[in-house]
Design a protein around this motif. Structure first.
Motif, PDB file in Angstrom:
ATOM      1  N   SER A 132     -27.552   1.708  62.156  1.00 55.17           N
ATOM      2  CA  SER A 132     -28.427   1.628  63.325  1.00 55.17           C
ATOM      3  C   SER A 132     -27.630   1.536  64.631  1.00 55.17           C
ATOM      4  N   GLN A 139     -28.284   2.987  68.394  1.00 52.16           N
ATOM      5  CA  GLN A 139     -28.617   1.967  69.397  1.00 52.16           C
ATOM      6  C   GLN A 139     -27.632   1.993  70.555  1.00 52.16           C
ATOM      7  N   GLN A 178     -36.483  -3.942  63.163  1.00 55.50           N
ATOM      8  CA  GLN A 178     -35.561  -3.366  64.152  1.00 55.50           C
ATOM      9  C   GLN A 178     -36.000  -3.747  65.562  1.00 55.50           C
ATOM     10  N   LEU A 226     -33.861  -5.705  68.358  1.00 56.24           N
ATOM     11  CA  LEU A 226     -33.551  -5.088  69.656  1.00 56.24           C
ATOM     12  C   LEU A 226     -34.045  -5.970  70.801  1.00 56.24           C
TER      13      LEU A 226
END
Ligand SMILES: [Zn+2]
Length: 559
Positions: free
Chosen positions: A56, A60, A83, A87
């Motif tokens: 990820s 990101q 997720q 975040l």
């Protein structure tokens, strides 16, 4: 130095700063740098990285540098929520659009997307196919589209999902932004198919390798269903820590979970027939450590990340080695030793053969779709077609529609409605269009044979897996799997009364080099068989009823 590495020199400083200040990471792991460089340079990229290797971060971090949105397409709604929370903790703006949202939540997400600017948007492939969503995105097309679990797009992948077939059309509608496709495994064939399906002519493929030294693979041969039950109960008693037991059918899952609960084990179960809410509840019981053992069908797993999983036991051979690697690979993501055990009962192959007899669209099905479409208005929606073909499942119909689209017998319009096209003299026949699935069934059969060969092999398990994924290089042995730890035929101890009679023992065992391929031989505990191959000291023998097994040459005597 690769060109990607050179570029990282230029982008190095802001990346380093972002890594430390936003993500709290000191430096990128192997492969991550290369993927991030490729994405930042605007290339279509396919990253093949083992689970737990920080996939990820590969989107990101670029997302935090792009001016526009990063759209992440994932089949896993439960994972999106995870997720999103992570975040938000990092202070990165992210929204999700999927069927789990309330109306108010959805409106809020839509409002945020229409503001434009830097953010991460999570959606399902189904959502990406919706005209309303596409026109919302089209006002400020994303800087990057991430396709998670990208193997789902490939017909040759082990987890093909019809909804993924819509992605290419959606990308075109968005002006074809750069794509980052992510997956844990892909064979050469799947890689080529992902490139075709995404219409990515210059796909940069970054494969960081699949080898994970902390996973100890082994296969335990059992000779009947009762022995299998006893073996799994023994394994679970002997093994500490949390783990997953995979069974092939809902009934097998329920039976074993009930049995374990009776024995006082801390157990929960998961399969596709449970109601959504119950599935979620049971998954949480396992994920947050309230239950030690999860008994599940392969419906449990994609996107599951429980790093301290210490074992994965398979009660049956999965359909192919990709599925086996993915499922068993859920163990030991924390990098600590973990056990991946397959209980192999020769007859289980039949269960998989049953699953393989899936129905793919035939030439007749394609003809039926066209007839049904002729009865609809010139432009029609997928839903209208579906309701005039109630005997087709949605997935089945989607695949059929895709085949007709590929054959240019059906057109998908901008607003994602459909219309029929008159066939040309050069148009392929329905039989030709359906051929791809005839081929697929043949390949599925071969893939199952490879899985069975793995179960019966006497070679290093990791070597076999790496060979399958074309990733073996000069790898020789892992030194931790059953076949490395104890040579074949010694793994299952032979009791004294099963040893060959003295007269047979008196025969000098043939050195491997003198055992001829095709000759008839005898091995303790097994019937007479025919030598298929000889590799070093290992002799592979075919027995009646289609079984093959590998033995050390010293146990093999001429029949
Ligand atoms: Zn090994």
């Amino acid at each position: 130095m690769s060109s990607a590495a050179k570029q990282s020199g230029k982008s190095g400083k802001p990346i380093q700063r972002l890594l430390r200040t936003v993500f709290g990471v000191a430096r990128l792991r192997m492969g991550q740098q290369e993927v991030i460089d490729s994405v930042l340079s605007g290339r279509d990229t396919l990253a093949i990285m083992p689970t737990g290797s920080g996939k990820s971060l590969c989107y990101q971090l670029p997302a935090a540098l792009f001016a526009g949105a990063t759209l992440v397409v994932s089949p896993l709604i439960s994972l999106m929520q995870d997720q999103l929370e992570k975040l938000h903790e990092l202070g990165i703006t992210a929204v999700q659009l999927n069927s789990s949202l309330s109306r108010a939540e959805e409106e809020e997400a839509v409002a945020r997307i229409s503001q434009g600017g830097r953010l991460i948007i999570f959606c399902t492939p189904e959502r990406l196919a919706s005209a309303a969503f596409l026109s919302l995105l089209a006002s400020a097309p994303p800087s990057l589209v991430v396709i998670d679990e990208a193997h789902c797009i490939s017909h040759w992948g082990h987890d093909f999902r019809p909804a993924y077939l819509e992605i290419a059309a959606a990308l075109r509608a968005l002006g074809r932004p750069p794509v980052l496709a992510l997956t844990a495994t892909a064979t050469e064939e799947v890689i080529a198919d992902i490139a075709t399906q995404l219409e990515a002519r210059k796909l940069q493929v970054i494969n960081t390798g699949i080898y994970r030294a902390n996973l100890r693979y082994r296969v335990i041969q059992v000779t009947n269903a009762g022995e299998k039950q006893d073996t799994v109960l023994r394994l679970l008693r002997e093994t500490s820590g949390v783990g997953i037991v995979y069974a092939a059918t809902v009934k097998a899952v329920e039976d074993l979970a009930a049995r374990l609960a009776e024995l006082g084990e801390s157990v929960t179960c998961y399969h596709g027939k449970l109601a959504a809410r119950e599935r979620k509840h049971k998954q949480e019981l396992f994920m947050n450590g309230e239950r030690r053992i999860m008994v599940a069908t392969n419906a449990f797993g994609m996107g599951i990340d429980k790093p301290d999983t210490r074992f994965v036991i398979h009660l049956q051979v999965p359909a192919n080695l990709e599925a086996y690697y993915q499922e068993s690979g859920r163990a030991g993501r924390d990098g600590l030793p973990a056990d991946c055990t397959l209980l192999y009962f020769q007859q289980d192959k039949r269960v998989q053969q049953f699953f393989l007899a899936k129905h793919y669209p035939t030439a007749d099905d394609l003809a039926a779709i066209v007839v049904a479409a002729q009865g609809l208005p010139a432009k029609f929606a997928f839903a209208a077609l579906a309701s005039s073909l109630p005997e087709f499942s949605e997935g089945h119909l989607k695949v059929g529609v895709k085949l007709l689209k590929d054959g240019k017998l059906l057109r998908q319009n901008r607003r994602l409605g459909y219309s029929l096209k008159a066939p040309l003299a050069s148009s392929p026949s329905y039989v030709q269009l359906a051929q791809i699935y005839v081929d697929k069934q043949e390949r599925d059969k071969q893939a199952l044979e490879q899985m069975v060969a793995y179960a019966q092999s006497g070679l290093c398990r990791w070597k076999l897996l790496l060979d399958y994924f074309g990733d073996a290089g000069d790898f020789e042995r892992c030194c931790t799997c059953d076949n490395c730890q104890s040579p074949p035929a010694l793994a299952a101890p032979i009791s004294l009364d099963e040893l060959p009679p003295a007269s047979a023992q008196a025969q000098t065992p043939a050195p491997a080099s003198r055992i001829a391929v095709g000759s008839r031989v005898r091995v303790p505990r097994f019937q007479i068989g025919t030598v298929l191959s000889v590799a070093g000291e290992q002799v592979t023998i075919a027995f009646p009823e289609d079984t093959t097994r590998t033995f050390m040459a010293e146990f093999v005597v001429p029949a």
